[in-house]
Design an enzyme around this catalytic site. Structure first.
Site, short mmCIF file in Angstrom:
data_model
loop_
_atom_site.label_atom_id
_atom_site.label_comp_id
_atom_site.label_asym_id
_atom_site.label_seq_id
_atom_site.Cartn_x
_atom_site.Cartn_y
_atom_site.Cartn_z
CG HIS A 147 -0.70 -0.27 2.44
ND1 HIS A 147 -0.97 -0.76 3.08
CD2 HIS A 147 0.35 0.24 3.48
CE1 HIS A 147 -0.45 -1.02 4.80
NE2 HIS A 147 1.13 0.00 4.14
CG HIS A 150 4.71 1.32 4.25
ND1 HIS A 150 3.51 1.13 5.71
CD2 HIS A 150 5.32 1.32 4.75
CE1 HIS A 150 3.82 2.45 5.86
NE2 HIS A 150 5.48 2.55 5.69
CG ASP A 183 2.40 -8.71 2.93
OD1 ASP A 183 0.47 -8.74 3.30
OD2 ASP A 183 2.81 -9.11 4.21
CD GLU A 238 1.30 -11.05 -0.06
OE1 GLU A 238 1.86 -12.39 -0.54
OE2 GLU A 238 0.25 -10.64 0.35
CG HIS A 246 -0.12 -1.23 -8.67
ND1 HIS A 246 -1.12 -0.87 -9.45
CD2 HIS A 246 -0.65 -1.05 -7.42
CE1 HIS A 246 -2.60 -1.32 -8.44
NE2 HIS A 246 -1.74 -0.66 -7.70
CD GLU A 247 1.14 -0.65 -3.68
OE1 GLU A 247 0.20 -1.10 -4.00
OE2 GLU A 247 0.77 0.08 -2.82
CG HIS A 295 -1.90 3.43 -5.19
ND1 HIS A 295 -3.24 4.56 -6.50
CD2 HIS A 295 -2.33 2.61 -5.55
CE1 HIS A 295 -3.95 2.78 -6.30
NE2 HIS A 295 -3.47 2.06 -5.74
CG HIS A 354 -6.67 0.76 -8.14
ND1 HIS A 354 -7.32 0.68 -6.43
CD2 HIS A 354 -5.57 0.20 -8.03
CE1 HIS A 354 -6.43 0.01 -6.14
NE2 HIS A 354 -5.19 -0.19 -6.27
O1 7FY Z 1 -4.47 0.36 -2.88
C1 7FY Z 1 -4.12 -0.75 -2.98
C2 7FY Z 1 -5.40 -1.66 -2.49
C3 7FY Z 1 -4.87 -2.66 -3.19
C4 7FY Z 1 -4.10 -3.29 -4.12
N1 7FY Z 1 -3.88 -4.47 -3.88
S1 7FY Z 1 -3.05 -5.82 -4.29
O2 7FY Z 1 -1.88 -4.51 -2.67
O3 7FY Z 1 -2.77 -6.96 -4.36
C5 7FY Z 1 -2.10 -5.05 -5.25
C6 7FY Z 1 -2.58 -5.60 -6.70
C7 7FY Z 1 -2.61 -4.59 -8.36
C8 7FY Z 1 -1.24 -4.56 -7.97
C9 7FY Z 1 -0.23 -4.44 -10.07
C10 7FY Z 1 -1.35 -4.22 -11.02
C11 7FY Z 1 -1.16 -4.59 -12.15
C12 7FY Z 1 0.59 -4.24 -12.67
C13 7FY Z 1 1.20 -4.93 -11.42
C14 7FY Z 1 0.75 -4.41 -9.89
C15 7FY Z 1 0.04 -4.17 -7.29
C16 7FY Z 1 -0.52 -4.99 -6.12
C17 7FY Z 1 -2.66 -3.15 -4.01
C18 7FY Z 1 -3.16 -1.63 -3.86
O4 7FY Z 1 -1.46 -0.24 -3.76
ZN ZN Z 2 1.74 0.67 5.64
#
Ligand code: 7FY
Ligand code: ZN
Length: 164
Positions: free
Chosen positions: A84, A97, A99, A102, A119-120, A123, A129
């Site tokens: 996240h 952060h 996890d 994993e 991805h993070e 954000h 998303h």
């Molecule tokens: O805010 C959120 C809430 C849930 C999340 N789900 S995750 O951590 O399982 C996740 C889901 C998709 C991706 C991802 C999607 C597309 C390409 C690469 C990664 C990465 C992490 C990821 C996230 O950033």
């Molecule tokens: Zn955290």
């Protein structure tokens, strides 16, 4: 003259710190994965990301499990949420952060660190998303082929809407 509350960072020269390492990967592979994740975004924005080692940084990459420190969100053990991050408008902005319950890899075996970190970081830069299943900002993890996956136009449109 009011200051426009940009949904992004107010500066383009940004720094990041890798606070700790996961036991799943060689440290050099973590460094490379994180560096590449930032490079993906800097390639399509005026942003630059440089790594710092001790001093404060704009982004902190941390591997944690369950409830961690004073973070308002917690992790859920193996699988489920993989990471996240907090948007620039959030007081926790810059915290990325991952996890550590994993299995993190630098390969096609799940979960690929570079993919999730990209991805993070998306954000952390202010992206929400995407509905496009091929997009990096799509809510569900899926392994992309080939591993040097490109950003989709959807991702690029999103980040350029903020950093232009
Ligand atoms: O805010 C959120 C809430 C849930 C999340 N789900 S995750 O951590 O399982 C996740 C889901 C998709 C991706 C991802 C999607 C597309 C390409 C690469 C990664 C990465 C992490 C990821 C996230 O950033
Ligand atoms: Zn955290």
């Amino acid at each position: 003259q009011y200051v426009l509350a940009l949904p992004g960072w107010e500066k383009t020269k940004l720094t990041y710190r890798i606070v700790n390492y996961t036991p799943d990967m060689k440290q050099a592979d973590v460094d490379t994965s994180i560096q590449k994740a930032f490079e993906i975004w800097s390639a399509v924005t005026p942003l630059t990301f440089s790594r710092v080692y001790e001093e404060t940084a704009d982004f902190y990459i941390v591997f944690v499990t369950g409830a961690h420190g004073n973070c308002p969100r917690r992790f859920d053990g193996p699988l489920g949420v993989l990471g996240h991050a907090f948007p620039p408008s959030d007081p926790f902005r810059g915290n990325v952060h991952l996890d550590d319950d994993e299995n993190w890899t630098a390969s096609l075996v799940q979960f690929n660190l570079m993919l999730v970190a990209t991805h993070e970081i998306g954000h952390a830069l202010g992206l929400a998303h995407s509905g496009d299943p091929r997009a990096l900002m799509f809510p569900n993890y899926k392994l992309m082929e080939p591993i040097d996956f490109p950003l989709t136009q959807d991702d690029i449109d999103g980040i350029q809407a903020i950093y232009g």
